[in-house]
Write an enzyme that holds these catalytic residues in place. Structure first.
Site, PDB file in Angstrom:
ATOM      1  N   LYS A  35      47.704  46.265  46.032  1.00 14.42           N
ATOM      2  CA  LYS A  35      47.729  45.156  46.990  1.00 14.42           C
ATOM      3  C   LYS A  35      47.415  43.840  46.283  1.00 14.42           C
ATOM      4  O   LYS A  35      46.925  43.849  45.137  1.00 14.42           O
ATOM      5  CB  LYS A  35      46.728  45.434  48.114  1.00 14.42           C
ATOM      6  CG  LYS A  35      45.290  45.539  47.646  1.00 14.42           C
ATOM      7  CD  LYS A  35      44.394  46.172  48.709  1.00 14.42           C
ATOM      8  CE  LYS A  35      42.952  46.174  48.253  1.00 14.42           C
ATOM      9  NZ  LYS A  35      42.090  47.006  49.120  1.00 14.42           N
ATOM     10  N   TYR A 260      32.775  15.600  35.674  1.00 11.13           N
ATOM     11  CA  TYR A 260      32.514  15.107  37.031  1.00 11.13           C
ATOM     12  C   TYR A 260      31.043  15.243  37.385  1.00 11.13           C
ATOM     13  O   TYR A 260      30.406  16.252  37.085  1.00 11.13           O
ATOM     14  CB  TYR A 260      33.342  15.900  38.051  1.00 11.13           C
ATOM     15  CG  TYR A 260      34.795  15.484  38.076  1.00 11.13           C
ATOM     16  CD1 TYR A 260      35.163  14.173  38.376  1.00 11.13           C
ATOM     17  CD2 TYR A 260      35.796  16.410  37.807  1.00 11.13           C
ATOM     18  CE1 TYR A 260      36.501  13.798  38.407  1.00 11.13           C
ATOM     19  CE2 TYR A 260      37.132  16.054  37.853  1.00 11.13           C
ATOM     20  CZ  TYR A 260      37.476  14.743  38.144  1.00 11.13           C
ATOM     21  OH  TYR A 260      38.785  14.378  38.176  1.00 11.13           O
TER      22      TYR A 260
HETATM   23  C1  PLP Z   1      41.495  48.012  48.376  1.00 11.98           C
HETATM   24  C2  PLP Z   1      41.374  49.396  48.829  1.00 11.98           C
HETATM   25  C3  PLP Z   1      41.126  50.430  47.912  1.00 11.98           C
HETATM   26  C4  PLP Z   1      40.856  50.164  46.445  1.00 11.98           C
HETATM   27  O1  PLP Z   1      39.570  49.663  46.278  1.00 11.98           O
HETATM   28  P1  PLP Z   1      38.996  49.402  44.804  1.00 11.98           P
HETATM   29  O2  PLP Z   1      37.589  49.017  44.984  1.00 11.98           O
HETATM   30  O3  PLP Z   1      39.801  48.301  44.224  1.00 11.98           O
HETATM   31  O4  PLP Z   1      39.181  50.666  44.062  1.00 11.98           O
HETATM   32  C5  PLP Z   1      41.113  51.718  48.385  1.00 11.98           C
HETATM   33  N1  PLP Z   1      41.322  51.985  49.692  1.00 11.98           N
HETATM   34  C6  PLP Z   1      41.529  51.017  50.593  1.00 11.98           C
HETATM   35  C7  PLP Z   1      41.727  51.380  52.020  1.00 11.98           C
HETATM   36  C8  PLP Z   1      41.559  49.697  50.207  1.00 11.98           C
HETATM   37  O5  PLP Z   1      41.761  48.740  51.107  1.00 11.98           O
END
Ligand code: PLP
Length: 362
Positions: A35, A260
């Site tokens: 994702k 800054y």
């Molecule tokens: C993002 C996600 C994962 C992966 O999580 P990590 O901490 O990156 O391993 C697994 N399951 C679900 C449902 C997620 O949303």
């Protein structure tokens, strides 16, 4: 000259990390979570490198479309499921599997027109209280899915951990994960089908949660969310190097201020390097003075405020010329260290790289 800021993606590290996770959970299949554009590493690039995964997990149907357009034929699981009835037709066309976490999704599936059955992952809220059916509602939801003609027979049962980055230990450490395991087991006892519980930290620290499918994201990219550790502590290799170059080196006098709001004062006459990277590239503005960088492979530190396009670097004791490479994170400088200083986690940093950064595959 093109802007010298680049993110190099180490596809061999992605493959190595997948192998490491398989070795830790030899009895489990692997859903590679890709994702958010593969945690900022590039969706198609990551998915091709991780072609040996048993499935991909995405948060958006548009990501599933991109994966199919790239010719990837592995199972894809839509981690937040469908949002509207029309999504069901797209899910069927793309051959995507869908998480079902809410009554509204259950109803859409029950009312779906006849067509190919959709494989569903029924999500139990075992205590994180983000997505999922309450434990006492799981059996009814499962029975309704089983009865829905639009739903394929082999329903997977899943949950998600809130605190699996806290491993089991003394003083009750890991209590929430233990409780989530108990609640999930009780809510699903006797129901048929595969189980999926563990995110990356669950894979690394909770072998009793490996079950039939593990769902690592961050660990595939070589990142750890366990406080005080880096991916390397778990045998993982960073999949991204963020780098740029020095575009100026200026002598600045003692007592003069840098950047800054003049937040940093030179304690002596000193050389100050200017690197072509800033928060406009996704480097965190919250990174304080003292945050490490590597100039020509030598340790150096950020000074003053990180600005949009640039940052200042203390070059005292550093052998450096204009044009020399500056590494912001990568195998030699763990992104977890930068995240810790900036008050966030490594995931947020890799996800935040912006479009003007040139991506290179290696
Ligand atoms: C993002 C996600 C994962 C992966 O999580 P990590 O901490 O990156 O391993 C697994 N399951 C679900 C449902 C997620 O949303």
């Amino acid at each position: 000259m093109a802007r010298p800021t680049s993110a190099t993606i180490h596809t061999d590290a992605l493959r190595h990390n997948l192998g490491q996770l398989r070795a830790r959970a030899p009895g489990s299949r692997v859903m590679a979570v890709v994702k958010a554009d593969g945690y900022g590493h590039g969706l198609e690039r990551v998915a091709r490198a991780l072609g040996a995964a048993d499935a991909f997990g995405v948060a958006a149907l548009s990501d599933a479309e991109r994966l199919r357009a790239a010719g990837l034929s592995q199972p894809i699981v839509l981690l937040s499921g469908i949002n509207e009835p029309d999504d069901i037709a797209r899910v069927r066309e793309l051959g995507v599997e869908s998480v079902v976490h809410h009554h509204s999704q259950l109803e859409m599936l029950e009312q779906a027109p006849a067509g190919a059955p959709v494989r569903c992952w029924l999500k139990v809220d075992s205590g994180m209280h983000r997505l999922g059916f309450a434990p006492e509602a799981v059996r009814d939801a499962h029975a309704r899915l089983e009865a829905a003609p639009a739903v394929a027979a082999d329903i997977v049962l899943m949950n998600h951990f809130a605190s699996s980055d806290e491993f089991e230990g003394d003083n009750g450490a890991g209590r929430q994960t233990r409780e989530q395991l108990r609640v999930f087991a009780e809510a699903t006892a006797g129901l048929p089908g595969a189980r999926s519980l563990a995110n990356s930290a669950g894979v690394l620290g909770w072998p009793q949660a490996h079950a039939d499918w593990i769902r690592p994201g961050g660990a595939l990219y070589g990142m750890s969310v366990v406080a005080g550790t880096t991916g390397a502590d778990f045998g993982l290799r960073p999949a991204m190097t963020l780098a740029t170059r020095l575009i100026a080196i200026n002598p600045v006098c003692r007592g003069e201020h840098i950047g800054y709001s003049a937040t940093w004062t030179c304690p002596e006459d000193m050389p100050v390097g200017v690197a072509a990277i800033g928060y406009g590239d996704g480097y965190p503005r919250a990174a304080p003075a003292g945050t490490p960088v590597l100039v020509n492979g030598q340790p150096a530190q950020v000074i003053g405020r990180v600005s949009m396009d640039l940052m200042a670097v203390d070059l005292r004791g550093v052998d450096a010329r204009v044009g020399d490479p500056v590494i912001l994170w990568g195998p030699e400088l763990p992104v977890e260290r930068i995240a810790e200083g900036a008050g966030t986690i490594a995931y947020e940093l890799t996800c935040s790289i912006t479009r003007r950064v040139r991506f290179v595959e290696q």
